[in-house]
Write a protein that holds these residues in place. Structure first.
Motif, PDB file in Angstrom:
ATOM      1  N   LYS A 177       0.841  -1.207   0.000  1.00  8.79           N
ATOM      2  CA  LYS A 177       0.000   0.000   0.000  1.00  8.79           C
ATOM      3  C   LYS A 177       0.871   1.251   0.000  1.00  8.79           C
ATOM      4  O   LYS A 177       1.957   1.274   0.567  1.00  8.79           O
ATOM      5  N   ILE A 178       0.373   2.316  -0.603  1.00 14.05           N
ATOM      6  CA  ILE A 178       1.082   3.590  -0.672  1.00 14.05           C
ATOM      7  C   ILE A 178       0.854   4.358   0.619  1.00 14.05           C
ATOM      8  O   ILE A 178      -0.270   4.443   1.112  1.00 14.05           O
ATOM      9  N   GLN A 179       1.913   4.949   1.152  1.00 13.96           N
ATOM     10  CA  GLN A 179       1.834   5.714   2.394  1.00 13.96           C
ATOM     11  C   GLN A 179       2.152   7.174   2.124  1.00 13.96           C
ATOM     12  O   GLN A 179       3.043   7.483   1.344  1.00 13.96           O
ATOM     13  N   ILE A 180       1.404   8.072   2.771  1.00 15.48           N
ATOM     14  CA  ILE A 180       1.692   9.502   2.676  1.00 15.48           C
ATOM     15  C   ILE A 180       1.854  10.062   4.086  1.00 15.48           C
ATOM     16  O   ILE A 180       1.285   9.545   5.036  1.00 15.48           O
ATOM     17  N   CYS A 181       2.638  11.127   4.196  1.00 13.99           N
ATOM     18  CA  CYS A 181       2.902  11.717   5.504  1.00 13.99           C
ATOM     19  C   CYS A 181       1.678  12.506   5.986  1.00 13.99           C
ATOM     20  O   CYS A 181       0.742  12.766   5.223  1.00 13.99           O
ATOM     21  N   GLU A 182       1.729  12.895   7.233  1.00 13.28           N
ATOM     22  CA  GLU A 182       0.590  13.582   7.853  1.00 13.28           C
ATOM     23  C   GLU A 182       0.344  14.953   7.226  1.00 13.28           C
ATOM     24  O   GLU A 182      -0.799  15.365   7.054  1.00 13.28           O
ATOM     25  N   THR A 183       1.402  15.674   6.854  1.00 14.88           N
ATOM     26  CA  THR A 183       1.212  17.001   6.259  1.00 14.88           C
ATOM     27  C   THR A 183       0.547  16.902   4.898  1.00 14.88           C
ATOM     28  O   THR A 183      -0.352  17.695   4.585  1.00 14.88           O
ATOM     29  N   CYS A 184       0.954  15.941   4.083  1.00 15.93           N
ATOM     30  CA  CYS A 184       0.312  15.750   2.771  1.00 15.93           C
ATOM     31  C   CYS A 184      -1.134  15.294   2.954  1.00 15.93           C
ATOM     32  O   CYS A 184      -2.026  15.723   2.217  1.00 15.93           O
ATOM     33  N   HIS A 185      -1.374  14.437   3.925  1.00 12.35           N
ATOM     34  CA  HIS A 185      -2.733  13.961   4.190  1.00 12.35           C
ATOM     35  C   HIS A 185      -3.641  15.122   4.593  1.00 12.35           C
ATOM     36  O   HIS A 185      -4.773  15.232   4.100  1.00 12.35           O
ATOM     37  N   ASP A 186      -3.155  15.989   5.468  1.00 19.20           N
ATOM     38  CA  ASP A 186      -3.947  17.152   5.897  1.00 19.20           C
ATOM     39  C   ASP A 186      -4.215  18.106   4.738  1.00 19.20           C
ATOM     40  O   ASP A 186      -5.316  18.634   4.592  1.00 19.20           O
ATOM     41  N   ARG A 187      -3.207  18.325   3.903  1.00 21.16           N
ATOM     42  CA  ARG A 187      -3.359  19.223   2.757  1.00 21.16           C
ATOM     43  C   ARG A 187      -4.412  18.698   1.783  1.00 21.16           C
ATOM     44  O   ARG A 187      -5.285  19.438   1.325  1.00 21.16           O
ATOM     45  N   ILE A 188      -4.374  17.405   1.494  1.00 17.89           N
ATOM     46  CA  ILE A 188      -5.350  16.799   0.586  1.00 17.89           C
ATOM     47  C   ILE A 188      -6.746  16.848   1.191  1.00 17.89           C
ATOM     48  O   ILE A 188      -7.730  17.143   0.504  1.00 17.89           O
ATOM     49  N   THR A 189      -6.853  16.586   2.488  1.00 18.60           N
ATOM     50  CA  THR A 189      -8.144  16.600   3.172  1.00 18.60           C
ATOM     51  C   THR A 189      -8.789  17.978   3.107  1.00 18.60           C
ATOM     52  O   THR A 189      -9.987  18.092   2.835  1.00 18.60           O
ATOM     53  N   THR A 190      -8.021  19.038   3.337  1.00 17.56           N
ATOM     54  CA  THR A 190      -8.590  20.381   3.288  1.00 17.56           C
ATOM     55  C   THR A 190      -9.052  20.744   1.879  1.00 17.56           C
ATOM     56  O   THR A 190     -10.108  21.355   1.712  1.00 17.56           O
ATOM     57  N   LYS A 191      -8.277  20.353   0.864  1.00 15.69           N
ATOM     58  CA  LYS A 191      -8.679  20.653  -0.515  1.00 15.69           C
ATOM     59  C   LYS A 191      -9.953  19.921  -0.902  1.00 15.69           C
ATOM     60  O   LYS A 191     -10.835  20.494  -1.547  1.00 15.69           O
ATOM     61  N   VAL A 192     -10.071  18.663  -0.486  1.00 14.46           N
ATOM     62  CA  VAL A 192     -11.268  17.887  -0.800  1.00 14.46           C
ATOM     63  C   VAL A 192     -12.486  18.481  -0.098  1.00 14.46           C
ATOM     64  O   VAL A 192     -13.565  18.607  -0.693  1.00 14.46           O
ATOM     65  N   ASN A 193     -12.314  18.867   1.156  1.00 14.80           N
ATOM     66  CA  ASN A 193     -13.429  19.459   1.892  1.00 14.80           C
ATOM     67  C   ASN A 193     -13.865  20.782   1.276  1.00 14.80           C
ATOM     68  O   ASN A 193     -15.059  21.091   1.241  1.00 14.80           O
TER      69      ASN A 193
END
Length: 51
Positions: free
Chosen positions: A28-44
């Motif tokens: 599985k592909i893993q992403i760091c917490e900062t990238c995860h937060d950035r993607i989450t805010t853009k999607v929201n």
């Protein structure tokens, strides 16, 4: 355990829960917490912009 983020190519130490998941499913592909937060805010933001 050090893991490299697929988006920003930076090494990060996963949490205890993430490390267990990585050991069970190493493909599985893993992403760091900062990238995860950035993607989450853009999607929201996109979800709230839809009519």
């Amino acid at each position: 355990m050090k893991v490299i983020c697929i988006l920003c190519d930076e090494a990060f130490t996963p949490s205890k829960f993430q490390a267990r998941k990585i050991m069970k499913h190493p493909h599985k592909i893993q992403i760091c917490e900062t990238c995860h937060d950035r993607i989450t805010t853009k999607v929201n933001m996109q979800r709230t912009a839809k009519p």
